[in-house]
Design an enzyme around this catalytic site. Structure first.
Site, mmCIF file in Angstrom:
data_model
loop_
_atom_site.group_PDB
_atom_site.id
_atom_site.type_symbol
_atom_site.label_atom_id
_atom_site.label_comp_id
_atom_site.label_asym_id
_atom_site.label_seq_id
_atom_site.Cartn_x
_atom_site.Cartn_y
_atom_site.Cartn_z
ATOM 1 N N ASP A 10 0.855 -1.203 0.000
ATOM 2 C CA ASP A 10 0.000 0.000 0.000
ATOM 3 C C ASP A 10 0.879 1.236 0.000
ATOM 4 O O ASP A 10 2.081 1.160 0.278
ATOM 5 C CB ASP A 10 -0.920 0.015 1.238
ATOM 6 C CG ASP A 10 -1.890 1.197 1.202
ATOM 7 O OD1 ASP A 10 -2.406 1.515 0.111
ATOM 8 O OD2 ASP A 10 -2.123 1.827 2.253
ATOM 9 N N SER A 11 0.234 2.381 -0.234
ATOM 10 C CA SER A 11 0.956 3.654 -0.190
ATOM 11 C C SER A 11 1.287 4.031 1.259
ATOM 12 O O SER A 11 2.125 4.890 1.489
ATOM 13 C CB SER A 11 0.094 4.750 -0.795
ATOM 14 O OG SER A 11 -1.096 4.881 -0.047
ATOM 15 N N TYR A 42 -0.870 8.387 -2.828
ATOM 16 C CA TYR A 42 -0.835 8.016 -4.235
ATOM 17 C C TYR A 42 -2.038 8.634 -4.976
ATOM 18 O O TYR A 42 -1.983 8.831 -6.178
ATOM 19 C CB TYR A 42 -0.938 6.490 -4.390
ATOM 20 C CG TYR A 42 0.331 5.711 -4.144
ATOM 21 C CD1 TYR A 42 1.504 6.314 -3.685
ATOM 22 C CD2 TYR A 42 0.365 4.335 -4.401
ATOM 23 C CE1 TYR A 42 2.661 5.571 -3.474
ATOM 24 C CE2 TYR A 42 1.520 3.589 -4.200
ATOM 25 C CZ TYR A 42 2.657 4.201 -3.730
ATOM 26 O OH TYR A 42 3.800 3.457 -3.537
ATOM 27 N N GLY A 43 -3.108 8.872 -4.215
ATOM 28 C CA GLY A 43 -4.388 9.290 -4.816
ATOM 29 C C GLY A 43 -4.305 10.411 -5.830
ATOM 30 O O GLY A 43 -4.905 10.322 -6.904
ATOM 31 N N CYS A 73 -4.500 -1.641 -1.890
ATOM 32 C CA CYS A 73 -4.615 -0.224 -2.197
ATOM 33 C C CYS A 73 -5.518 -0.118 -3.427
ATOM 34 O O CYS A 73 -5.247 -0.766 -4.449
ATOM 35 C CB CYS A 73 -3.215 0.316 -2.508
ATOM 36 S SG CYS A 73 -3.174 2.004 -3.124
ATOM 37 N N ASN A 74 -6.575 0.663 -3.316
ATOM 38 C CA ASN A 74 -7.507 0.786 -4.447
ATOM 39 C C ASN A 74 -6.856 1.519 -5.614
ATOM 40 O O ASN A 74 -6.996 1.122 -6.773
ATOM 41 C CB ASN A 74 -8.767 1.533 -4.014
ATOM 42 C CG ASN A 74 -9.643 0.707 -3.103
ATOM 43 O OD1 ASN A 74 -10.597 0.093 -3.529
ATOM 44 N ND2 ASN A 74 -9.319 0.671 -1.815
ATOM 45 N N THR A 75 -6.135 2.605 -5.301
ATOM 46 C CA THR A 75 -5.503 3.392 -6.356
ATOM 47 C C THR A 75 -4.476 2.521 -7.081
ATOM 48 O O THR A 75 -4.393 2.515 -8.310
ATOM 49 C CB THR A 75 -4.803 4.634 -5.754
ATOM 50 O OG1 THR A 75 -5.629 5.164 -4.714
ATOM 51 C CG2 THR A 75 -4.551 5.694 -6.789
ATOM 52 N N GLU A 152 -3.175 9.305 7.888
ATOM 53 C CA GLU A 152 -1.704 9.225 7.966
ATOM 54 C C GLU A 152 -1.145 10.069 9.113
ATOM 55 O O GLU A 152 -0.129 9.742 9.703
ATOM 56 C CB GLU A 152 -1.058 9.660 6.631
ATOM 57 C CG GLU A 152 -1.268 8.677 5.482
ATOM 58 C CD GLU A 152 -0.354 7.451 5.515
ATOM 59 O OE1 GLU A 152 0.837 7.594 5.797
ATOM 60 O OE2 GLU A 152 -0.863 6.345 5.246
ATOM 61 N N CYS A 184 -11.113 3.020 -0.517
ATOM 62 C CA CYS A 184 -9.716 3.341 -0.235
ATOM 63 C C CYS A 184 -9.406 2.594 1.054
ATOM 64 O O CYS A 184 -10.189 2.655 2.018
ATOM 65 C CB CYS A 184 -9.544 4.845 -0.034
ATOM 66 S SG CYS A 184 -7.910 5.298 0.594
ATOM 67 N N THR A 185 -8.296 1.878 1.068
ATOM 68 C CA THR A 185 -8.039 1.016 2.227
ATOM 69 C C THR A 185 -7.715 1.816 3.495
ATOM 70 O O THR A 185 -7.687 1.246 4.582
ATOM 71 C CB THR A 185 -6.904 0.014 1.914
ATOM 72 O OG1 THR A 185 -5.768 0.735 1.408
ATOM 73 C CG2 THR A 185 -7.350 -1.013 0.891
ATOM 74 N N HIS A 186 -7.489 3.113 3.345
ATOM 75 C CA HIS A 186 -7.296 3.940 4.542
ATOM 76 C C HIS A 186 -8.627 4.184 5.285
ATOM 77 O O HIS A 186 -8.641 4.436 6.484
ATOM 78 C CB HIS A 186 -6.726 5.318 4.179
ATOM 79 C CG HIS A 186 -5.241 5.330 3.935
ATOM 80 N ND1 HIS A 186 -4.660 4.713 2.857
ATOM 81 C CD2 HIS A 186 -4.233 5.917 4.639
ATOM 82 C CE1 HIS A 186 -3.343 4.920 2.894
ATOM 83 N NE2 HIS A 186 -3.064 5.649 3.968
HETATM 84 N N1 DGL Z 1 -4.901 3.351 0.498
HETATM 85 C C1 DGL Z 1 -4.882 3.705 -0.847
HETATM 86 C C2 DGL Z 1 -6.128 3.349 -1.607
HETATM 87 O O1 DGL Z 1 -6.786 2.397 -1.228
HETATM 88 C C3 DGL Z 1 -4.293 4.997 -1.307
HETATM 89 C C4 DGL Z 1 -4.318 6.192 -0.483
HETATM 90 C C5 DGL Z 1 -3.390 7.229 -1.081
HETATM 91 O O2 DGL Z 1 -2.198 6.990 -1.050
HETATM 92 O O3 DGL Z 1 -3.863 8.245 -1.619
HETATM 93 O O4 DGL Z 1 -6.468 3.941 -2.591
#
Ligand code: DGL
Length: 280
Positions: A10-11, A42-43, A73-75, A152, A184-186
């Protein structure tokens, strides 16, 4: 092969929501995680750049040895899943298909909301995946760029957090959705706040939880699962790498996973390659 860990990338901290589910559902399996906190988020980045980073993280874990790769990570899934699946000789799993399937099962009024990063929402990958499976549902996507930073930096515990979440989600509140994908996994880390804002009637889908159902099924399918007996012979391990600050990672990860004495290690990005930090 089956004693190798499952790799998670993940990011940043978001992928730990998927790891948490793995520890719960697949306790005999070892975990090897890398969070690219140094380059998070990463978004907002172009998907081509994200794809390059996901490749770097994957190569790092592959060199350490993994039997399956989860792009937690979705992105990253939107940017690189197809490429990695085509190229790597191990099973590669993303988080978007499992979350989409769960949303289709859950919705009654056929109105599904998806929140995610700018990259995920602009790619329209959830809309495409859901509509390809069932075309009589409406999918409303909304980018929530501030949520990743809130997680974060630990701002989700601040007194202004609920107001911020409320403001960001307001365009979605009018759409009468009954199901909301945390794309988004966050976001599962701030699930309580999101649920408070959308109200108890909206069902939240945590793609991470759904992803581990797929991982479990694929491990069985490829005869890669470790049994309780295997775990007695050789205890499963959990190792966490971060490209960011190791103490901050340790605090956040111990808190989220509710575990002490995590094996957290530092790695560095040099040019196009990620190396484990050598303290000798
Ligand atoms: N956790 C990540 C996701 O699921 C990315 C969050 C990010 O880095 O912007 O998209």
């Amino acid at each position: 092969m089956k004693d190798l860990p499952i790799g998670f990338i993940d990011s940043g901290f978001g992928g730990l929501t998927v790891v948490k589910q793995s520890l719960k559902q697949l306790p005999n399996e070892s975990v090897l995680f890398i969070g690219d906190n140094a380059r998070c988020p990463y978004g907002p980045r172009p998907l081509n750049e994200v794809k390059k980073y996901i490749w770097q993280l994957s190569i790092f874990l592959r060199e350490k040895g993994i039997k399956m790769l989860v792009i937690a990570c979705n992105t990253g899934t939107a940017a690189a899943l197809e490429d990695l699946k085509r190229t790597l000789p191990i099973p590669v799993v993303g988080v978007i298909e499992p979350g989409s399937r769960a949303a289709i099962i859950q919705t009654n009024n056929k109105k599904i909301g998806v929140i995610g990063t700018i990259g995920t929402i602009q790619s329209k990958i959830y809309e495409k995946t859901i509509i390809n499976k069932k075309n009589d549902v409406v999918v409303e996507g909304l980018a929530c760029p501030s949520f990743v930073e809130m997680v974060e930096t630990g701002q989700i515990y601040s007194s202004q957090a609920k107001e911020k979440v409320s403001q960001e989600l307001s365009p979605l509140l009018k759409k009468e959705i009954d199901t909301l994908v945390l794309g988004c996994t966050h976001y599962p880390i701030m699930r309580g706040l999101i649920q408070e804002v959308v109200g108890p009637k909206v069902h939240l889908i945590d793609s991470g939880v759904e992803t581990i159902n797929d991982v479990s099924m694929l491990l069985d399918y490829f005869n890669l699962s470790r049994t309780a007996n295997d775990a007695l012979q050789q205890s499963p391990t959990q190792t966490f790498y971060t490209t960011g600050d190791i103490e901050h990672f340790d605090r956040m990860a111990s808190d989220w996973l509710a575990r002490k004495d995590l094996d957290v290690r530092k790695c560095e990005i040099k040019g196009e390659v990620i190396y484990e930090t050598d303290y000798s």
